[in-house]
Design a protein around this motif. Structure first.
Motif, PDB file in Angstrom:
ATOM      1  N   SER A  99       0.852  -1.192   0.000  1.00 18.42           N
ATOM      2  CA  SER A  99       0.000   0.000   0.000  1.00 18.42           C
ATOM      3  C   SER A  99       0.884   1.237   0.000  1.00 18.42           C
ATOM      4  N   LYS A 100       0.913   1.918  -1.125  1.00 15.07           N
ATOM      5  CA  LYS A 100       1.736   3.129  -1.209  1.00 15.07           C
ATOM      6  C   LYS A 100       1.217   4.182  -0.230  1.00 15.07           C
ATOM      7  N   ILE A 101      -0.111   4.175   0.029  1.00 20.62           N
ATOM      8  CA  ILE A 101      -0.670   5.148   0.974  1.00 20.62           C
ATOM      9  C   ILE A 101      -0.185   4.834   2.387  1.00 20.62           C
ATOM     10  N   VAL A 137       3.284  16.982 -10.766  1.00 20.63           N
ATOM     11  CA  VAL A 137       2.991  15.908  -9.810  1.00 20.63           C
ATOM     12  C   VAL A 137       3.219  14.522 -10.419  1.00 20.63           C
ATOM     13  N   VAL A 138       3.169  13.540  -9.537  1.00 15.87           N
ATOM     14  CA  VAL A 138       3.159  12.129  -9.928  1.00 15.87           C
ATOM     15  C   VAL A 138       1.884  11.549  -9.319  1.00 15.87           C
ATOM     16  N   VAL A 139       1.122  10.828 -10.131  1.00 18.36           N
ATOM     17  CA  VAL A 139      -0.121  10.234  -9.641  1.00 18.36           C
ATOM     18  C   VAL A 139       0.103   8.733  -9.498  1.00 18.36           C
ATOM     19  N   LYS A 140      -0.211   8.193  -8.305  1.00 20.04           N
ATOM     20  CA  LYS A 140       0.104   6.785  -8.011  1.00 20.04           C
ATOM     21  C   LYS A 140      -1.126   6.042  -7.517  1.00 20.04           C
ATOM     22  N   ALA A 141      -1.368   4.870  -8.104  1.00 17.47           N
ATOM     23  CA  ALA A 141      -2.386   3.967  -7.557  1.00 17.47           C
ATOM     24  C   ALA A 141      -1.865   3.434  -6.228  1.00 17.47           C
ATOM     25  N   GLY A 149       1.516   1.299 -11.950  1.00 20.59           N
ATOM     26  CA  GLY A 149       0.518   2.207 -11.384  1.00 20.59           C
ATOM     27  C   GLY A 149       1.022   3.592 -11.019  1.00 20.59           C
ATOM     28  N   VAL A 150       2.149   3.998 -11.619  1.00 19.70           N
ATOM     29  CA  VAL A 150       2.726   5.308 -11.306  1.00 19.70           C
ATOM     30  C   VAL A 150       2.797   6.142 -12.585  1.00 19.70           C
ATOM     31  N   ILE A 151       2.155   7.307 -12.576  1.00 20.85           N
ATOM     32  CA  ILE A 151       2.157   8.146 -13.782  1.00 20.85           C
ATOM     33  C   ILE A 151       2.842   9.473 -13.462  1.00 20.85           C
ATOM     34  N   ILE A 181      -1.379  11.794  -4.842  1.00 19.58           N
ATOM     35  CA  ILE A 181      -0.852  12.812  -5.753  1.00 19.58           C
ATOM     36  C   ILE A 181       0.321  13.442  -5.026  1.00 19.58           C
ATOM     37  N   GLU A 182       1.515  13.276  -5.590  1.00 17.77           N
ATOM     38  CA  GLU A 182       2.680  13.799  -4.876  1.00 17.77           C
ATOM     39  C   GLU A 182       3.527  14.690  -5.761  1.00 17.77           C
ATOM     40  N   GLU A 183       4.297  15.521  -5.098  1.00 18.06           N
ATOM     41  CA  GLU A 183       5.181  16.426  -5.827  1.00 18.06           C
ATOM     42  C   GLU A 183       6.163  15.618  -6.670  1.00 18.06           C
ATOM     43  N   ARG A 184       6.354  16.031  -7.907  1.00 13.29           N
ATOM     44  CA  ARG A 184       7.370  15.386  -8.744  1.00 13.29           C
ATOM     45  C   ARG A 184       8.723  15.944  -8.333  1.00 13.29           C
ATOM     46  N   ILE A 185       9.632  15.061  -8.024  1.00 11.52           N
ATOM     47  CA  ILE A 185      10.977  15.499  -7.656  1.00 11.52           C
ATOM     48  C   ILE A 185      11.899  15.186  -8.821  1.00 11.52           C
ATOM     49  N   ASP A 186      12.522  16.205  -9.361  1.00  7.85           N
ATOM     50  CA  ASP A 186      13.431  15.977 -10.485  1.00  7.85           C
ATOM     51  C   ASP A 186      14.840  15.862  -9.937  1.00  7.85           C
ATOM     52  N   ILE A 188      18.262  12.629  -9.506  1.00 11.11           N
ATOM     53  CA  ILE A 188      18.912  11.399  -9.971  1.00 11.11           C
ATOM     54  C   ILE A 188      18.413  10.254  -9.101  1.00 11.11           C
ATOM     55  N   GLU A 189      18.072   9.144  -9.782  1.00  9.01           N
ATOM     56  CA  GLU A 189      17.493   8.019  -9.060  1.00  9.01           C
ATOM     57  C   GLU A 189      18.532   6.934  -8.800  1.00  9.01           C
ATOM     58  N   ALA A 190      18.457   6.312  -7.660  1.00  9.33           N
ATOM     59  CA  ALA A 190      19.325   5.162  -7.375  1.00  9.33           C
ATOM     60  C   ALA A 190      18.582   4.204  -6.453  1.00  9.33           C
ATOM     61  N   HIS A 210      17.410   1.231 -14.709  1.00  5.76           N
ATOM     62  CA  HIS A 210      17.035   2.069 -15.860  1.00  5.76           C
ATOM     63  C   HIS A 210      15.602   1.718 -16.181  1.00  5.76           C
ATOM     64  N   LYS A 211      14.658   2.539 -15.690  1.00  6.33           N
ATOM     65  CA  LYS A 211      13.244   2.117 -15.698  1.00  6.33           C
ATOM     66  C   LYS A 211      12.559   2.279 -17.047  1.00  6.33           C
ATOM     67  N   ARG A 212      12.973   3.267 -17.825  1.00  4.53           N
ATOM     68  CA  ARG A 212      12.240   3.526 -19.072  1.00  4.53           C
ATOM     69  C   ARG A 212      12.663   2.562 -20.166  1.00  4.53           C
ATOM     70  N   PRO A 220       7.720   4.735 -21.908  1.00  3.44           N
ATOM     71  CA  PRO A 220       7.045   4.356 -20.666  1.00  3.44           C
ATOM     72  C   PRO A 220       7.953   3.616 -19.674  1.00  3.44           C
ATOM     73  N   ASN A 221       7.539   3.628 -18.410  1.00  5.97           N
ATOM     74  CA  ASN A 221       8.230   2.873 -17.361  1.00  5.97           C
ATOM     75  C   ASN A 221       8.079   1.377 -17.592  1.00  5.97           C
ATOM     76  N   THR A 222       9.086   0.627 -17.202  1.00  5.74           N
ATOM     77  CA  THR A 222       9.057  -0.835 -17.283  1.00  5.74           C
ATOM     78  C   THR A 222       9.410  -1.376 -15.898  1.00  5.74           C
ATOM     79  N   VAL A 278      12.741   9.355  -0.414  1.00  8.07           N
ATOM     80  CA  VAL A 278      12.256   8.006  -0.729  1.00  8.07           C
ATOM     81  C   VAL A 278      11.073   8.124  -1.695  1.00  8.07           C
ATOM     82  N   LEU A 279      11.231   7.566  -2.897  1.00  9.49           N
ATOM     83  CA  LEU A 279      10.127   7.550  -3.868  1.00  9.49           C
ATOM     84  C   LEU A 279       9.207   6.390  -3.572  1.00  9.49           C
ATOM     85  N   GLU A 280       9.780   5.285  -3.178  1.00  9.60           N
ATOM     86  CA  GLU A 280       8.974   4.090  -2.902  1.00  9.60           C
ATOM     87  C   GLU A 280       9.821   3.124  -2.091  1.00  9.60           C
ATOM     88  N   TYR A 281       9.101   2.245  -1.404  1.00  6.32           N
ATOM     89  CA  TYR A 281       9.756   1.106  -0.779  1.00  6.32           C
ATOM     90  C   TYR A 281       9.376  -0.144  -1.562  1.00  6.32           C
TER      91      TYR A 281
HETATM   92  P1  AMP Z   1       7.616   3.912  -7.930  1.00  5.57           P
HETATM   93  O1  AMP Z   1       6.992   2.619  -8.396  1.00  5.57           O
HETATM   94  O2  AMP Z   1       6.856   4.648  -6.878  1.00  5.57           O
HETATM   95  O3  AMP Z   1       9.088   3.821  -7.710  1.00  5.57           O
HETATM   96  O4  AMP Z   1       7.593   4.841  -9.229  1.00  5.57           O
HETATM   97  C1  AMP Z   1       8.103   4.404 -10.454  1.00  5.57           C
HETATM   98  C2  AMP Z   1       8.990   5.464 -11.021  1.00  5.57           C
HETATM   99  O5  AMP Z   1       8.270   6.692 -11.118  1.00  5.57           O
HETATM  100  C3  AMP Z   1      10.178   5.797 -10.137  1.00  5.57           C
HETATM  101  O6  AMP Z   1      11.214   4.909 -10.339  1.00  5.57           O
HETATM  102  C4  AMP Z   1      10.500   7.192 -10.606  1.00  5.57           C
HETATM  103  O7  AMP Z   1      11.222   7.158 -11.833  1.00  5.57           O
HETATM  104  C5  AMP Z   1       9.134   7.771 -10.868  1.00  5.57           C
HETATM  105  N1  AMP Z   1       8.656   8.536  -9.686  1.00  5.57           N
HETATM  106  C6  AMP Z   1       7.922   8.064  -8.643  1.00  5.57           C
HETATM  107  N2  AMP Z   1       7.677   9.035  -7.736  1.00  5.57           N
HETATM  108  C7  AMP Z   1       8.254  10.144  -8.208  1.00  5.57           C
HETATM  109  C8  AMP Z   1       8.371  11.498  -7.743  1.00  5.57           C
HETATM  110  N3  AMP Z   1       7.800  11.921  -6.605  1.00  5.57           N
HETATM  111  N4  AMP Z   1       9.062  12.379  -8.506  1.00  5.57           N
HETATM  112  C9  AMP Z   1       9.636  11.990  -9.678  1.00  5.57           C
HETATM  113  N5  AMP Z   1       9.567  10.744 -10.174  1.00  5.57           N
HETATM  114  C10 AMP Z   1       8.893   9.829  -9.462  1.00  5.57           C
END
Ligand code: AMP
Ligand code: GLY
Length: 420
Positions: A99-101, A137-141, A149-151, A181-186, A188-190, A210-212, A220-222, A278-281
């Motif tokens: 649950s992302k929420i 923003v980023v919209v997440k299911a 489920g992440v746009i 609905i969360e702020e898009r953070i621009d 570098i991802e690791a 390398h998600k795309r 799109p994301n993979t 943290v974008l996700e766990y």
């Molecule tokens: P997640 O499954 O939550 O990791 O999201 C998939 C991908 O969406 C991440 O690997 C990021 O590339 C992108 N993403 C998720 N949340 C954000 C955010 N707040 N800002 C920018 N990109 C994000």
């Protein structure tokens, strides 16, 4: 000697099986259901928990759960009820991913750095909210959606359409009953992954996915098109910061809330101005991050799995890593992440030299041949003394493998070169 049951069928599970089979304490590694590259496959689905329990009992197995779906279903709790040894988090602990929420609220109340956010189940209110914002923003299911489920939105119009896709059209089913609905953070991802026993957490080597689907992070994301380890993006100072402010804090906060987190804890990190968010766990190893990380392990992974289950990680010796870089290039079937052909014959495996290893994902064996059987098909992984040489070793091996719909990115690892 012990038998192991690895649950799953991806590149991650092939890598885990491969590494565990090297342990002097391990007799046989079974994989359920496995793929064309894993040995001792057992034809039991990852969601057939009773079937898996039965197999583990009959074969006296220590079980390792690869993917998130059975973890979210409580597979670990059910194995524990039968007194079976199993590596991975409980259903409660797996909420960090399922649950992302739940995860966002957990981070908020425990002061773990993450993007600011709001939660909605009403599309009209969500639309009004995004119209009022002056940032992207980023919209997440909320629930599990196989990484889809992440746009990530570039405008208010895109955010409106994302809300429509998830809350109205229900493209991700019940996983999209509520959204974040969360702020898009621009930045570098690791990927930062640690193994925990609920008390302490030992970091794995750093990595970058390398998600795309296309080069230069286009399309799109993979599930992930390639990964390398270590990443120079995370230096020692930053690793320490992430370990303390994210990993240790997560494990301790879970504990304070009465939840013991055992297993792999994966923090998807975005670095903005040197600060990690943290974008996700994820509550499991990353795929494909697992492939280059396991290739660099200079320790017996089985010992650390046992210590995670038994709660004895703090008394384990420090882990050591091969100093070389490892790069994994994912070979997919053209069309992935949408539709793609299957059952194509793959050739070239016996021409791969010793400095590379081909982990299988979407493959199956048929009449002595390997056929494509999924979107992400293989993870060609190679070591090198430098990141540059690991990249060229991996791509040299990639050239030797062929099937009609083979597709891969040509720039895996390149982002890391800019940081050296
Ligand atoms: P997640 O499954 O939550 O990791 O999201 C998939 C991908 O969406 C991440 O690997 C990021 O590339 C992108 N993403 C998720 N949340 C954000 C955010 N707040 N800002 C920018 N990109 C994000
Ligand atoms: N590679 C990203 C993931 O495993 O979720």
């Amino acid at each position: 000697m012990v038998n192991i049951l690895v649950i799953g069928s991806g590149g991650r599970e092939h890598a885990l099986s491969w590494k565990l089979s090297q342990s002097s304490k391990v007799e046989t590694v079974f994989t359920a259901p496995g793929n064309g590259g894993t040995e001792n496959n057992v034809p039991i689905d990852v969601n057939d928990i009773d079937g898996l329990i039965d197999f583990a009992q009959k074969n006296n197995c220590f079980t390792v759960v690869g993917p998130e779906v059975p973890l979210a279903e409580g597979i670990v709790d059910k194995f524990n009820q039968k007194n079976l040894k199993v590596f991975g988090p409980s259903k409660m602990a797996a909420q960090l991913e399922s649950s992302k929420i739940w995860a966002k609220n957990f981070m908020k109340r425990n002061d773990i750095p993450t993007a600011r956010f709001e939660i909605f189940d009403d599309a009209n209110k969500a639309q009004k909210y995004v119209q009022s914002l002056d940032y992207n923003v980023v919209v997440k299911a909320d629930g599990l959606a196989a990484g889809k489920g992440v746009i990530v939105c570039n405008s208010t119009a895109e955010a409106e359409s994302a809300i429509d896709t998830i809350l109205i059209k229900k493209t991700f089913g019940d996983a999209g009953n509520r959204i974040i609905i969360e702020e898009r953070i621009d930045g570098i991802e690791a990927s930062f992954i640690a193994i925990s026993d609920g008390e302490v957490a030992i970091p794995m080597a750093s990595s970058q996915d390398h998600k795309r689907i296309f080069d230069d992070d286009k399309g799109p994301n993979t599930g992930g098109m390639g990964a390398y380890s270590p990443t120079p993006i995370i230096d020692d100072t930053l690793a320490k910061k992430i370990q303390e402010n994210v990993i240790d804090k997560t494990i301790q906060s879970m504990k304070n809330e009465g939840i013991t987190f055992k297993g792999f804890l994966y923090a998807g990190i975005m670095l903005r101005d040197g600060k990690p968010y943290v974008l996700e766990y994820n509550v499991r190893m990353g795929d494909p991050e697992c492939q280059p990380i396991t290739m660099r392990m200079d320790f017996d992974l089985y010992d650390y799995f046992v210590a995670s289950v038994d709660g004895t990680l703090s008394s384990m010796p420090p882990i050591t890593w091969n100093k070389k870089f490892a790069v994994c290039v994912v070979l997919a079937s053209k069309g992935y992440p949408e539709s793609y052909p299957k059952d194509e014959i793959i050739s070239g495996f016996n021409t791969i030299s010793n400095d590379a290893f081909v982990f299988h994902a979407g493959t199956k064996k048929s009449d002595g041949q390997i056929l494509s059987n999924g979107g992400r098909v293989l993870g060609v992984t190679a070591l090198g003394d430098s990141l540059e040489s690991a990249i060229s070793n991996a791509y040299a091996a990639v050239e030797k493998i062929s099937w009609p719909s083979k597709y891969c990115r040509t720039d895996i690892g390149k982002k890391g070169l800019d940081f050296l």
